[in-house]
Motif scaffolding. Structure first.
Motif, PDB file in Angstrom:
ATOM      1  N   LEU A 285      52.393 -25.132 -32.661  1.00  0.00           N
ATOM      2  CA  LEU A 285      50.980 -25.488 -32.496  1.00  0.00           C
ATOM      3  C   LEU A 285      50.774 -26.364 -31.263  1.00  0.00           C
ATOM      4  O   LEU A 285      49.781 -26.211 -30.542  1.00  0.00           O
ATOM      5  CB  LEU A 285      50.453 -26.188 -33.750  1.00  0.00           C
ATOM      6  CG  LEU A 285      50.285 -25.298 -34.975  1.00  0.00           C
ATOM      7  CD1 LEU A 285      49.917 -26.135 -36.194  1.00  0.00           C
ATOM      8  CD2 LEU A 285      49.248 -24.219 -34.721  1.00  0.00           C
ATOM      9  N   ALA A 286      51.711 -27.274 -31.005  1.00  0.00           N
ATOM     10  CA  ALA A 286      51.616 -28.110 -29.803  1.00  0.00           C
ATOM     11  C   ALA A 286      51.709 -27.231 -28.554  1.00  0.00           C
ATOM     12  O   ALA A 286      50.971 -27.436 -27.576  1.00  0.00           O
ATOM     13  CB  ALA A 286      52.711 -29.168 -29.794  1.00  0.00           C
ATOM     14  N   HIS A 287      52.591 -26.244 -28.581  1.00  0.00           N
ATOM     15  CA  HIS A 287      52.737 -25.300 -27.472  1.00  0.00           C
ATOM     16  C   HIS A 287      51.418 -24.567 -27.232  1.00  0.00           C
ATOM     17  O   HIS A 287      50.958 -24.429 -26.095  1.00  0.00           O
ATOM     18  CB  HIS A 287      53.860 -24.319 -27.798  1.00  0.00           C
ATOM     19  CG  HIS A 287      54.071 -23.255 -26.784  1.00  0.00           C
ATOM     20  ND1 HIS A 287      54.758 -23.465 -25.615  1.00  0.00           N
ATOM     21  CD2 HIS A 287      53.678 -21.962 -26.776  1.00  0.00           C
ATOM     22  CE1 HIS A 287      54.773 -22.354 -24.914  1.00  0.00           C
ATOM     23  NE2 HIS A 287      54.134 -21.421 -25.612  1.00  0.00           N
ATOM     24  N   LYS A 288      50.787 -24.134 -28.314  1.00  0.00           N
ATOM     25  CA  LYS A 288      49.510 -23.434 -28.191  1.00  0.00           C
ATOM     26  C   LYS A 288      48.417 -24.381 -27.684  1.00  0.00           C
ATOM     27  O   LYS A 288      47.543 -23.969 -26.909  1.00  0.00           O
ATOM     28  CB  LYS A 288      49.130 -22.788 -29.522  1.00  0.00           C
ATOM     29  CG  LYS A 288      50.083 -21.635 -29.840  1.00  0.00           C
ATOM     30  CD  LYS A 288      49.700 -20.878 -31.049  1.00  0.00           C
ATOM     31  CE  LYS A 288      50.708 -19.800 -31.405  1.00  0.00           C
ATOM     32  NZ  LYS A 288      51.305 -19.040 -30.338  1.00  0.00           N
ATOM     33  N   GLY A 289      48.484 -25.649 -28.060  1.00  0.00           N
ATOM     34  CA  GLY A 289      47.546 -26.634 -27.519  1.00  0.00           C
ATOM     35  C   GLY A 289      47.702 -26.777 -26.008  1.00  0.00           C
ATOM     36  O   GLY A 289      46.712 -26.896 -25.268  1.00  0.00           O
ATOM     37  N   GLY A 290      48.944 -26.742 -25.542  1.00  0.00           N
ATOM     38  CA  GLY A 290      49.193 -26.789 -24.101  1.00  0.00           C
ATOM     39  C   GLY A 290      48.636 -25.565 -23.392  1.00  0.00           C
ATOM     40  O   GLY A 290      48.106 -25.652 -22.283  1.00  0.00           O
ATOM     41  N   MET A 291      48.742 -24.416 -24.036  1.00  0.00           N
ATOM     42  CA  MET A 291      48.179 -23.202 -23.458  1.00  0.00           C
ATOM     43  C   MET A 291      46.659 -23.319 -23.337  1.00  0.00           C
ATOM     44  O   MET A 291      46.078 -22.928 -22.314  1.00  0.00           O
ATOM     45  CB  MET A 291      48.557 -21.984 -24.318  1.00  0.00           C
ATOM     46  CG  MET A 291      50.028 -21.659 -24.283  1.00  0.00           C
ATOM     47  SD  MET A 291      50.629 -20.516 -25.552  1.00  0.00           S
ATOM     48  CE  MET A 291      49.415 -19.253 -25.596  1.00  0.00           C
ATOM     49  N   ILE A 292      46.033 -23.866 -24.354  1.00  0.00           N
ATOM     50  CA  ILE A 292      44.583 -24.059 -24.312  1.00  0.00           C
ATOM     51  C   ILE A 292      44.218 -25.003 -23.175  1.00  0.00           C
ATOM     52  O   ILE A 292      43.253 -24.769 -22.433  1.00  0.00           O
ATOM     53  CB  ILE A 292      44.067 -24.574 -25.678  1.00  0.00           C
ATOM     54  CG1 ILE A 292      44.212 -23.484 -26.737  1.00  0.00           C
ATOM     55  CG2 ILE A 292      42.617 -25.046 -25.573  1.00  0.00           C
ATOM     56  CD1 ILE A 292      44.021 -23.961 -28.160  1.00  0.00           C
ATOM     57  N   ALA A 293      44.999 -26.061 -22.991  1.00  0.00           N
ATOM     58  CA  ALA A 293      44.745 -27.001 -21.889  1.00  0.00           C
ATOM     59  C   ALA A 293      44.862 -26.301 -20.538  1.00  0.00           C
ATOM     60  O   ALA A 293      44.054 -26.541 -19.632  1.00  0.00           O
ATOM     61  CB  ALA A 293      45.719 -28.182 -21.969  1.00  0.00           C
ATOM     62  N   ALA A 294      45.844 -25.419 -20.390  1.00  0.00           N
ATOM     63  CA  ALA A 294      46.011 -24.690 -19.130  1.00  0.00           C
ATOM     64  C   ALA A 294      44.826 -23.757 -18.876  1.00  0.00           C
ATOM     65  O   ALA A 294      44.341 -23.643 -17.738  1.00  0.00           O
ATOM     66  CB  ALA A 294      47.320 -23.905 -19.139  1.00  0.00           C
ATOM     67  N   VAL A 295      44.335 -23.106 -19.917  1.00  0.00           N
ATOM     68  CA  VAL A 295      43.167 -22.230 -19.768  1.00  0.00           C
ATOM     69  C   VAL A 295      41.944 -23.060 -19.368  1.00  0.00           C
ATOM     70  O   VAL A 295      41.170 -22.658 -18.486  1.00  0.00           O
ATOM     71  CB  VAL A 295      42.906 -21.441 -21.072  1.00  0.00           C
ATOM     72  CG1 VAL A 295      41.533 -20.773 -21.053  1.00  0.00           C
ATOM     73  CG2 VAL A 295      44.001 -20.402 -21.281  1.00  0.00           C
ATOM     74  N   LEU A 296      41.774 -24.218 -19.985  1.00  0.00           N
ATOM     75  CA  LEU A 296      40.640 -25.086 -19.627  1.00  0.00           C
ATOM     76  C   LEU A 296      40.767 -25.591 -18.190  1.00  0.00           C
ATOM     77  O   LEU A 296      39.770 -25.688 -17.466  1.00  0.00           O
ATOM     78  CB  LEU A 296      40.530 -26.250 -20.608  1.00  0.00           C
ATOM     79  CG  LEU A 296      40.118 -25.855 -22.033  1.00  0.00           C
ATOM     80  CD1 LEU A 296      40.185 -27.065 -22.958  1.00  0.00           C
ATOM     81  CD2 LEU A 296      38.736 -25.232 -22.055  1.00  0.00           C
ATOM     82  N   ALA A 297      41.993 -25.904 -17.761  1.00  0.00           N
ATOM     83  CA  ALA A 297      42.202 -26.329 -16.369  1.00  0.00           C
ATOM     84  C   ALA A 297      41.836 -25.199 -15.408  1.00  0.00           C
ATOM     85  O   ALA A 297      41.214 -25.440 -14.365  1.00  0.00           O
ATOM     86  CB  ALA A 297      43.652 -26.767 -16.165  1.00  0.00           C
TER      87      ALA A 297
END
Length: 153
Positions: free
Chosen positions: A65-77
């Motif tokens: 889930l933390a990994h997926k949170g990082g992916m979401i952050a990258a998409v937002l960036a």
């Protein structure tokens, strides 16, 4: 075989909603919907595969889930980058690009993550015992390779 009138109405309503969504958000909007669906499918199939193997662990699940949170952050960036580029190109007269700048970073990042998640879903499906058609693996690998080439350019 003709559809009953209530199903025709439902089909027309869904079609109208999809058309309105596409008009408002384009292909990137659909990618934005596909991304969380692919993440959820990956998480569900990964959890199912781990349960089947008797290896499910809450700490591994949290890390996922933390990994997926990082992916979401990258998409937002990437979305912020596209927004900043749009503002620069549109409102600053000193900035001239030899091409029109539509959103570029967001669709590339979203596609990359969607393909990554779908690859993981295929791996999980195989662990669950589902036969994976070779052409599907090849198609996913070809799309990933093409996307990487486009991103490098």
């Amino acid at each position: 075989m003709a559809l009953p009138e209530n199903l025709k109405t439902l089909k027309a309503g869904i079609t109208a909603l999809c058309a309105a969504f596409t008009a408002a958000f384009g292909g990137t909007g659909w990618l934005s919907l596909l991304f969380p669906l692919a993440m959820a499918l990956d998480y569900a199939t990964g959890s199912a595969a781990a349960l089947k193997a008797g290896q499910w662990s809450s700490s591994v699940a949290r890390n996922g889930l933390a990994h997926k949170g990082g992916m979401i952050a990258a998409v937002l960036a990437a979305a912020c980058l596209d927004g900043a580029m749009y503002v620069l190109v549109t409102f600053l007269p000193a900035v001239h690009l030899p091409f029109e700048y539509p959103a570029v970073a967001s669709p590339l990042v979203l596609c990359w993550y969607v393909l990554t998640e779908l690859g993981s879903v295929l791996e999980n499906a195989a662990k669950l015992g589902a036969p994976i058609p070779p052409f599907l693996k090849k198609a996913l690998a070809a799309l990933s390779g093409t996307l990487d080439e486009v991103g490098q350019k």
